[in-house]
Design an enzyme around this catalytic site. Structure first.
Site, short mmCIF file in Angstrom:
data_model
loop_
_atom_site.label_atom_id
_atom_site.label_comp_id
_atom_site.label_asym_id
_atom_site.label_seq_id
_atom_site.Cartn_x
_atom_site.Cartn_y
_atom_site.Cartn_z
N ASN A 100 -2.06 -1.67 13.36
CA ASN A 100 -3.51 -1.47 13.35
C ASN A 100 -3.90 -0.14 14.01
OD1 ASN A 100 -3.36 -3.98 12.28
ND2 ASN A 100 -4.27 -5.06 14.03
N SER A 151 0.83 -1.22 0.00
CA SER A 151 0.00 0.00 0.00
C SER A 151 0.85 1.26 0.00
CB SER A 151 -0.93 0.01 1.22
OG SER A 151 -0.17 -0.08 2.41
N SER A 165 -13.92 24.09 -28.71
CA SER A 165 -14.14 22.84 -29.43
C SER A 165 -13.10 22.72 -30.53
CB SER A 165 -15.54 22.86 -30.04
OG SER A 165 -15.60 21.96 -31.14
N LYS A 213 -8.21 3.76 2.08
CA LYS A 213 -7.43 4.97 1.81
C LYS A 213 -7.69 5.61 0.45
CE LYS A 213 -4.36 3.35 5.09
NZ LYS A 213 -5.23 2.15 5.12
N GLN A 257 -7.35 -1.70 4.64
CA GLN A 257 -6.35 -1.00 3.83
C GLN A 257 -7.01 -0.32 2.62
OE1 GLN A 257 -2.36 -2.69 3.42
NE2 GLN A 257 -2.71 -2.79 1.21
N LYS A 265 -17.47 27.63 -30.49
CA LYS A 265 -17.86 27.15 -29.16
C LYS A 265 -16.99 27.74 -28.04
CE LYS A 265 -20.61 24.53 -28.27
NZ LYS A 265 -20.60 23.06 -28.26
N THR A 283 -39.26 27.11 -10.30
CA THR A 283 -39.51 25.79 -9.72
C THR A 283 -39.88 24.90 -10.89
OG1 THR A 283 -41.86 26.20 -9.35
CG2 THR A 283 -40.39 26.72 -7.52
N HIS A 284 -39.52 23.63 -10.79
CA HIS A 284 -39.73 22.70 -11.92
C HIS A 284 -39.07 23.24 -13.19
CE1 HIS A 284 -43.09 20.99 -9.46
NE2 HIS A 284 -43.26 22.27 -9.15
N GLU A 340 -19.06 21.74 -16.01
CA GLU A 340 -19.43 20.35 -16.35
C GLU A 340 -18.57 19.36 -15.56
OE1 GLU A 340 -20.31 19.97 -20.83
OE2 GLU A 340 -19.17 21.81 -20.58
N1 ARG Z 1 -1.22 -1.00 5.46
C1 ARG Z 1 -2.14 -1.45 6.46
C2 ARG Z 1 -3.48 -0.72 6.31
O1 ARG Z 1 -3.50 0.27 5.68
C3 ARG Z 1 -1.60 -1.18 7.81
C4 ARG Z 1 -2.09 -2.12 8.86
C5 ARG Z 1 -1.67 -3.52 8.56
N2 ARG Z 1 -1.91 -4.38 9.67
C6 ARG Z 1 -1.72 -5.69 9.58
N3 ARG Z 1 -1.92 -6.38 10.63
N4 ARG Z 1 -1.35 -6.26 8.47
O2 ARG Z 1 -4.48 -1.14 6.85
#
Ligand code: ARG
Length: 470
Positions: A116, A29, A283, A331, A328, A289, A161-162, A296
């Site tokens: 964690n 990650s 365009s 993110k 994970q 244009k 409205t509408h 948009e």
């Molecule tokens: N990269 C992991 C995440 O974003 C970090 C935590 C990983 N924990 C584990 N026990 N493998 O969640």
């Protein structure tokens, strides 16, 4: 990002064979959670200082950790840090380099901590910073709308409205309506921030630690309002991510509605707004244009904000108690939501600032659509006519005017008085879009005095906020 021969794993002890390269590529990650670097370093710094304050590591060890983390932070900021996907994530990347440089002191940093609770802490710090930036962006946008409202404070425009002509309003009234929506978005962000700003660190993997740590020490150092009370919950709670994704999605939906409206209003058909040309594009085939692509795209980008919220909710729905690696996947959606809303705000602010109302065109068409019919009806009600009767009377007069292709104010006195004996000259004073606006009086209406009051309120509110944040 380097993916060369893998270094020894932080969790390698129990394994009898090395990790397959395909597994490393699948589970890494760091290619995106490297964005947490600043927060990871802040969290680790506070953690190390706490460990020393509690006598779990020495002051010298903490100092060496903190100084080296700062050095790593600078290298990351300058793009000089040797990231490795074999080291999985931002946490292990930083810890591995720390340990390469300071040896055993580095190997002590992860005491009474798990990735964690570490990642949960990092993400909260990241979201907290994002919320503050988004709040500033929304405030800037409110200022742009307020400035435009002040410039156009006396202009009467048709409101719909509408998407059918309804009643006349002051342009300023409509513009301040957007300020209200963005204010609720800011309230939602501020409310979400309260639940973001709670400390999970010290929950360790799921059960807490048998070592004498001081979680409040870390909370204070990192500016968290409180320490989360249940380690199982704290290490896995991502409600705050969903809440933030929702607050962002709704702000994005507001921006999409605004964009849709301004695409219409700036079209040849409406002709109300003149968009700044430096925020339009052309365009490649039609030479004439001048397209409203900024609007948009603002409308279009709201789709992914809604999608990201959905992805996060679905991500969580099947998870049993405590950390699961699925988390994970939280993110990329929340990073994308934050980035996308920031990008839309970044374009909306100058676009609003550069937009002008086409006053001539609006004024030339303001008598179309019988915008004053409701005003006339209320004038009859003020003379004692029951609302249902007044509505029907005016409805018939509108039909007469439509048939003749004229406005209500073009009808003769006889036509009016034959429709209702309540028609006095005073009642006819209610006709005309300007008069319809001027006669308004309820709180929150488009009455000029009400709008003036709201303009003052917004000016004071946004000036105060500028002063307090700046
Ligand atoms: N990269 C992991 C995440 O974003 C970090 C935590 C990983 N924990 C584990 N026990 N493998 O969640």
């Amino acid at each position: 990002m380097h993916d060369g021969p893998g270094p020894a794993k932080a969790w390698g002890g129990v394994f009898s064979v090395p990790t397959d390269r395909r597994m490393e590529a699948f589970s890494e990650s760091v290619s995106y959670d490297c964005r947490l670097a600043e927060d990871d370093i802040a969290g680790s710094t506070a953690h190390a200082q706490m460990l020393a304050a509690c006598g779990i590591i020495s002051a010298a060890e903490a100092e060496s950790i903190v100084a080296t983390l700062a050095e790593i932070g600078r290298e990351i900021a300058e793009g000089r840090f040797p990231f490795s996907t074999a080291r999985e994530d931002i946490h292990l990347n930083i810890e591995a380099v720390l340990t390469e440089r300071i040896g055993d002191a580095g190997r002590k940093l992860h005491t009474a901590r798990s990735r964690n609770d570490q990642v949960a802490t990092d993400l909260r710090l990241f979201c907290r910073r994002a919320i503050d930036r988004l709040d500033a962006g929304l405030t800037e946008l409110q200022r742009s709308f307020l400035d435009l409202a002040e410039r156009e404070r006396d202009l009467v425009i048709p409101a719909y409205t509408h998407l059918r002509r309804a009643q006349p309003v002051l342009a300023a009234h409509q513009l301040l309506g957007w300020c209200e929506k963005f204010d609720r978005d800011r309230e939602r962000l501020a409310d979400c921030r309260k639940r973001v700003n709670r400390l999970p660190l010290g929950s360790a993997a799921l059960a807490g630690s048998s070592l004498p740590i001081d979680r409040q020490h870390v909370a204070t150092a990192l500016g968290f309002d409180s320490v989360m009370a249940n380690s199982l919950d704290a290490a896995s709670d991502r409600d705050f991510v969903c809440e933030l994704a929702f607050a962002i999605a709704l702000a994005g939906v507001h921006l999409s509605q605004w964009a849709e409206e301004w695409i219409l209003y700036s079209s040849e058909e409406f002709g109300f707004l003149l968009l700044p040309e430096n925020f339009c594009t052309g365009s490649s085939i039609m030479p004439q244009k001048i397209n409203p692509d900024a609007l948009e795209l603002s409308r279009g980008k709201s789709a992914r904000l809604v999608g990201n919220l959905q992805a996060l909710l679905v991500l969580l729905k099947g998870l049993p108690t405590a950390y699961n690696r699925d988390l994970q996947e939280d993110k990329e959606p929340i990073f994308d939501s934050i980035d996308t809303l920031e990008a839309v705000l970044g374009i909306a602010v100058p676009l609003v600032a550069g937009t002008r109302f086409n006053r001539d065109r609006i004024t030339a068409g303001i008598n179309r659509g019988h915008l004053d019919a409701t005003s006339l009806m209320e004038a009859l009600i003020a003379e004692g006519v029951p609302q249902r009767t007044a509505h029907e009377t005016v409805g018939k007069l509108v039909r007469t005017a439509m048939d003749r292709g004229v406005s209500l104010s073009d009808l003769s006195d006889e036509e009016c008085t034959s429709a209702s004996s309540a028609f006095t000259p005073a009642v006819r004073e209610a006709l005309g879009p300007d008069r319809a606006v001027a006669r308004m009086q309820s709180y929150g209406s488009t009455a000029p005095a009400q709008v003036a009051h709201q303009l003052t309120r917004w000016k004071e509110k946004l000036a105060d906020e500028g002063a307090s944040s700046g």
